[in-house]
Design a protein around this motif. Structure first.
Motif, mmCIF file in Angstrom:
data_model
loop_
_atom_site.group_PDB
_atom_site.id
_atom_site.type_symbol
_atom_site.label_atom_id
_atom_site.label_comp_id
_atom_site.label_asym_id
_atom_site.label_seq_id
_atom_site.Cartn_x
_atom_site.Cartn_y
_atom_site.Cartn_z
ATOM 1 N N VAL A 197 13.805 -7.251 -17.620
ATOM 2 C CA VAL A 197 14.186 -8.531 -17.016
ATOM 3 C C VAL A 197 12.886 -9.265 -16.733
ATOM 4 O O VAL A 197 12.052 -8.797 -15.951
ATOM 5 N N HIS A 207 11.107 -13.932 -12.921
ATOM 6 C CA HIS A 207 11.903 -15.132 -12.635
ATOM 7 C C HIS A 207 12.071 -15.307 -11.138
ATOM 8 O O HIS A 207 11.795 -14.400 -10.357
ATOM 9 N N ASP A 231 15.237 -16.505 -8.575
ATOM 10 C CA ASP A 231 16.691 -16.681 -8.685
ATOM 11 C C ASP A 231 17.104 -18.148 -8.548
ATOM 12 O O ASP A 231 18.113 -18.567 -9.121
ATOM 13 N N TRP A 271 20.358 -6.545 -3.243
ATOM 14 C CA TRP A 271 20.247 -5.678 -4.421
ATOM 15 C C TRP A 271 20.396 -4.237 -3.936
ATOM 16 O O TRP A 271 19.567 -3.733 -3.199
ATOM 17 N N HIS A 328 10.186 -12.059 -9.262
ATOM 18 C CA HIS A 328 10.460 -10.637 -9.464
ATOM 19 C C HIS A 328 10.853 -10.368 -10.907
ATOM 20 O O HIS A 328 11.181 -11.285 -11.663
ATOM 21 N N SER A 345 12.086 -6.703 -13.706
ATOM 22 C CA SER A 345 12.172 -5.248 -13.852
ATOM 23 C C SER A 345 11.766 -4.901 -15.264
ATOM 24 O O SER A 345 12.035 -5.662 -16.207
ATOM 25 N N ARG A 399 19.862 3.505 -14.186
ATOM 26 C CA ARG A 399 19.503 2.866 -12.923
ATOM 27 C C ARG A 399 20.601 1.856 -12.582
ATOM 28 O O ARG A 399 20.485 0.671 -12.842
ATOM 29 N N THR A 441 24.266 -6.005 -7.381
ATOM 30 C CA THR A 441 23.465 -7.055 -6.769
ATOM 31 C C THR A 441 24.333 -8.301 -6.577
ATOM 32 O O THR A 441 25.163 -8.610 -7.434
ATOM 33 N N HIS A 488 24.443 -12.466 -4.725
ATOM 34 C CA HIS A 488 23.649 -13.546 -4.142
ATOM 35 C C HIS A 488 24.490 -14.349 -3.157
ATOM 36 O O HIS A 488 25.623 -14.695 -3.447
HETATM 37 O O1 LIG Z 1 18.089 -5.385 -11.493
HETATM 38 C C1 LIG Z 1 17.372 -6.059 -12.224
HETATM 39 O O2 LIG Z 1 16.768 -5.576 -13.162
HETATM 40 C C2 LIG Z 1 17.198 -7.543 -11.964
HETATM 41 C C3 LIG Z 1 18.041 -8.020 -10.838
HETATM 42 C C4 LIG Z 1 17.704 -9.383 -10.373
HETATM 43 O O3 LIG Z 1 16.880 -10.073 -10.901
HETATM 44 C C5 LIG Z 1 18.421 -9.898 -9.183
HETATM 45 O O4 LIG Z 1 19.298 -9.212 -8.625
HETATM 46 O O5 LIG Z 1 18.127 -11.034 -8.772
#
Ligand SMILES: O=C(O)CCC(=O)C(=O)O
Ligand SMILES: [Fe+2]
Length: 284
Positions: A146, A149, A151, A167, A239, A241, A250, A254, A256
């Motif tokens: 990922v 970025h 959010d 998350w 952030h 990943s 994994r 998550t 928002h």
């Molecule tokens: O879990 C991930 O790899 C990315 C999750 C993410 O960017 C988020 O929850 O905003």
């Protein structure tokens, strides 16, 4: 399972570090049972998964593929009030038989539980609403990362600073299986890129306005966390990943939140509430 867990710190100190860093790690926030219940729930949903064949394709420039892509575009754009499944490239065999999706998106179905309410209250959110939720599988040996970025690029509000990610690690997340990485303090410089809806009928169905800043790998710190841990993510903190090169999946859930009090949700965002299902409030 990781040393110097911030749980040892006082709540006041921890909130302070959220405001300073733009993220906060809360170890042992959910019990093993709660995590397993969320995993069972997703497996029930997957068992009933039905993704129309025309929504299983990749975007393409060929005319025939574009017609199919219009189906996928609608599938994506109308996902706001439904549970929808998204796949990595190449997960369908030639008969269209599906494998595990990379992510399941849907609204509110696991978002409202007592622990989440506590976070909202602690952060003094007055009118938090759930705008999006996502179960991410990040399966073993997944060579997809990922990218860095914020959010708010995808979930834009006026003013900024009203979006918060929660998350939840449903399995241990380590550097090997693709934990989150953050640039501490990067939530204070606004955003330079937005993803907006393209005019109706346009493929692709969304477009970027502006561009992401360039970040150095050395600016990021890894944030491993044990199963049951919660990471709070400020809407503007940078952030990412990395890929999961390990033999262990994994799974995370998550979602928002938006503080809806005195906030306007951008009409240009790809995700829009519908009259049938407005963004559900966290507190009832
Ligand atoms: O879990 C991930 O790899 C990315 C999750 C993410 O960017 C988020 O929850 O905003
Ligand atoms: Fe994110």
């Amino acid at each position: 399972c990781f040393s110097n867990s911030p749980s040892a710190l006082t709540p006041q100190f921890r909130l302070c570090s959220f405001h300073e860093d733009g993220f906060l790690v809360l170890e042992e926030f959910f019990t093993t049972e709660e995590c397993d219940a969320m995993r069972e729930q997703i497996h029930k949903i997957i068992a009933k998964m039905d993704v129309p064949p025309h929504c299983r394709t990749e975007f393409s420039t060929s005319e025939e593929e574009q017609l199919k892509a219009q189906g996928s575009a609608d599938y994506f754009l109308t996902s706001g009030d439904k549970i929808r499944f998204f796949f990595e490239k190449g997960v369908f065999d030639e008969k269209g038989k599906s494998y595990l999706p990379s992510a399941v998106m849907g609204l509110g179905w696991m978002g409202r539980n007592i622990s989440s309410l506590l976070v909202g209250r602690k952060l003094a959110l007055e009118k938090p609403v759930v705008v999006q939720s996502m179960y991410i599988f990040k399966v073993q040996c997944l060579l997809v990362s990922v990218r860095p970025h914020q959010d708010a690029t995808f979930l834009y509000t006026e003013p900024l600073g009203r979006v918060l990610g929660l998350w939840i690690a449903l399995e241990n997340a380590t550097q090997e299986n693709g934990c989150l990485w953050f640039i501490p303090g990067s939530h204070t410089n606004g955003i330079t890129r937005r993803m907006v809806r393209a005019p109706p009928g346009t493929i692709p169905c969304t477009q970027f306005v502006g561009s992401e800043r360039t970040y150095q790998d050395s600016q990021f710190i890894p944030v491993p966390i044990c199963k049951g841990g919660l990471i709070l993510i400020h809407g503007e903190v940078v952030h990412k990943s990395e890929l999961n090169s390990s033999e262990r999946s994994r799974h995370v859930y998550t979602f928002h939140l938006m503080e809806a009090k005195d906030t306007s949700w951008s009409k240009e965002n790809w995700l829009q509430p519908t009259p049938e299902l407005p963004f559900p409030p966290l507190y009832t």
